[in-house]
Every structure is written in C-alpha cells, then in structure tokens.
Design an enzyme around this catalytic site. Sequence first.
Site, PDB file in Angstrom:
ATOM      1  N   CYS A 129       0.836  -1.205   0.000  1.00 28.26           N
ATOM      2  CA  CYS A 129       0.000   0.000   0.000  1.00 28.26           C
ATOM      3  C   CYS A 129       0.869   1.252   0.000  1.00 28.26           C
ATOM      4  CB  CYS A 129      -0.932  -0.010   1.205  1.00 28.26           C
ATOM      5  SG  CYS A 129      -1.966   1.473   1.361  1.00 28.26           S
ATOM      6  N   CYS A 231      -5.213  -2.205   7.112  1.00 26.96           N
ATOM      7  CA  CYS A 231      -6.031  -1.003   6.970  1.00 26.96           C
ATOM      8  C   CYS A 231      -7.451  -1.287   6.500  1.00 26.96           C
ATOM      9  CB  CYS A 231      -5.341  -0.026   6.025  1.00 26.96           C
ATOM     10  SG  CYS A 231      -4.913  -0.700   4.407  1.00 26.96           S
TER      11      CYS A 231
END
Length: 408
Positions: A129, A231
């Site tokens: 990410c 996340c």
Amino acid sequence: MSAMPNTSSISVSAAFDAHRPLTLTYIDNPSTKHVIVGMSGGVDSSVSAVLLQQAGFVVEGLFMKNWEEDDGTEYCTAMDDLADAQAVCDKIGIKLHTANFAMEYWDRVFEHFLAEYKAGRTPNPDILCNKEIKFKAFLDYALTLGADYIATGHYTRRSVNYKNNDGIEVAQLLRGLDNNKDQSYFLHAVGGDKLAKTLFPVGELEKPVVRQIAEEHDLITANKKDSTGICFIGERRFKDFLQQYLPAQKGDIVTDDGINIGTHDGLMYYTLGQRGGIGIGGVKDRPEEPWFVLAKDLDNNRLIVGQGHEHPMMLSNELHAYKLDWTDGLPPTDIFSLEGLRCMAKSRYRQPDQACRVFAVNADGSEVRVIFDEPQRAVTPGQSAVFYIEEVCLGGGVIASIDAPCGF
C-alpha cells in the site's frame, strides 16, 4: 540540494557519513514550497500538518479513500476519519482535498494480498500500500495539484537529496528517532525518487511529544487511538473478513512426528510460529506445553505443529528473497562480492536487528540469499526481509523461502 555519495559506487560504510537526515529547516524558502499532507484522520498526520505550517510551508491536506466497503460500527469508519481530518484542517486553516484510490488499491494491493494467501504465504499489504498507493497514486495526484512535496505522518526519516549513479535525484530512507515507533520497515519498498519528494515531519519526534503538540493546538485527534491491523480490515476479525473472498478448506492438524491430532479451518488462517488460535486441547501422551505452527503442507492441506518455542523446525539460518526494492534505485555493489554485504536485517516488524550477509543470486540484484549469523525463529514466506546499516534502510524484498535444519 547537494549531491551525495551513494552505496552503489563506493564502500557502504564510507557512504553513510554523508547521509544527513533532512529536517524541515534545511529546505530553503519554505514559503514558496507547496506541501500536500496525507491526512488520515489520526494524530500523526494532524501534527505533521501543524509542523509544516509552523515551518512556513504552503500546506494543504488530502484524505485518501482506499477501500469502498464501510459497513462496520465496531471500528473507526472512513467517514469518521474524514470528519476528523476535516476538523483538523478547519482548525489550523488549511484546505482539505479528497481522492478515491479504491480501484488502484484493489488492482495493485488487494488482489496481490488474496493471491498470496491462496498460495499459502502471509503477505504484508501495508508495505505494498505504501509503495503503490501512498507514495505513488497519492504522490502523482498531489503533483497534479501543484505540490512540490507530499508529507505523511510516518515515524521515519529520509536523507537530503543526492544523485545516484544513473543521475536520478533520490533520498535514502532512515530510521525514525522513536525506536518504538520506527516505520522504516513498512516503507522500505518506496523508491528513493519518491522519497526525494516526501517530508516526514514527525520522524524526528517521539510519540508522546506528538500527542503533546496536538493537545497544545487543541486538535480533535490529540487523544485518538492509533489504528492497528490491516487497513482495510479495521477491527473486524481477520478470519471473518478473509472468508468473504477465499473459500476455506479444512484439513488435518499433524504433529511433527506424523500424528493426526485435529482439524484446521484452512491453512490461510495460520502463520509460522503461531501459538494461539490453533484449536488444540490436551493431547494424549504429550506434555502440557503450548503448540506452535511449524509448517504448512500445501500439497496435502496439512498444518504441521509441534511443542517448544525454539522447535528446530521453526529455526532457519538462511532465506531467499525476491522482488527486491533498493531505495537508492541500484543495489549495493557489495552484494555481488564473494564476501557479500554485511548488514543487519529484520524479517518482521519490531524484530531486533539481526546480523547477516546478503548475496545477489541474479545479475540485477532483484533476488538475494541472506545468511544469518544466528538461527532465526519463524521466518515467514510472504513477509519482508529489510536491510539496514546503522540508521540507513537500504531496502528489502519478499521472503520466498527459508532453509531449516530439520524438515518434516
């Protein structure tokens, strides 16, 4: 910024004296520099914006939405985070942009995450990410808004800019000053050319100081709980989340000496070295000691377990890593030598530094063999091996395989 020696052209140890940490005061004419801060709705990015503003930069914020689903009430939702980010920006008087990178996240991060679990490995999506979204999609978008730099609330630092052997302006990644919060492990795959356009305002601070600054500025995020876990999962149970995307296949739990003692819920739910949540009670003729995951037998869908925190099957002296990302953009020349690169490594976040030698196994240094000075416990394929010399994070790669002194 001035040119600096790099580790690809001279000895590694000699180069690092020149890797000076970049501080906000080092940048000339901040009032002419436009910085867009990745505002997550947390205290670290909030204080980053404050520090940049105090240093005289032209500051704006940007909130990224990287996941479309938002159906939970037990964890802090994206809408709550956006509201907090907006409140902070309103408080300090800066504009907040929003951007939706959910499609990029799905294509570049989440599909890889699922493929790795399906292959029996344990990936770290936060690393991908950072590489693909926060320091690529976000950076690219910020540049279209006229930004000179982006900034994030990561606890890490970077050097002043210099030119590597290819003439590209880059920066080296450095550990954060707060050893308990240092996030360089998660940022090792971010290229030096991206770091050269990034500022890390809280990297020079310890967490209590960051919260104190937030309180002094009466920010709504001052006492907000730090986010934990992957996340896009938030506070949901990992097993429940994964079941939505990958069908689980139950199989046998087998001891290291071949005795079937139970049934596992699906190999993807377990990781090497895991102790809790295996589902093993008392076993006849076995001592009352904890059981640990030793290996995954993918061909036969079996989970191999054993007793003993330092079980030989959990120990390995070497690993093979691939998909290497070298921050400088070029691998250190020492990895091509007979002696290898002497450095420290981490095979998981928060692990103490482990002494090792790193050897290239292909011509471009994108695959390496790592030999540790001491046996390592529960090195896990799919996780990352990250390399350091003193404060400098050289880069790292994905662990493909390990060797073990004992096999099943």
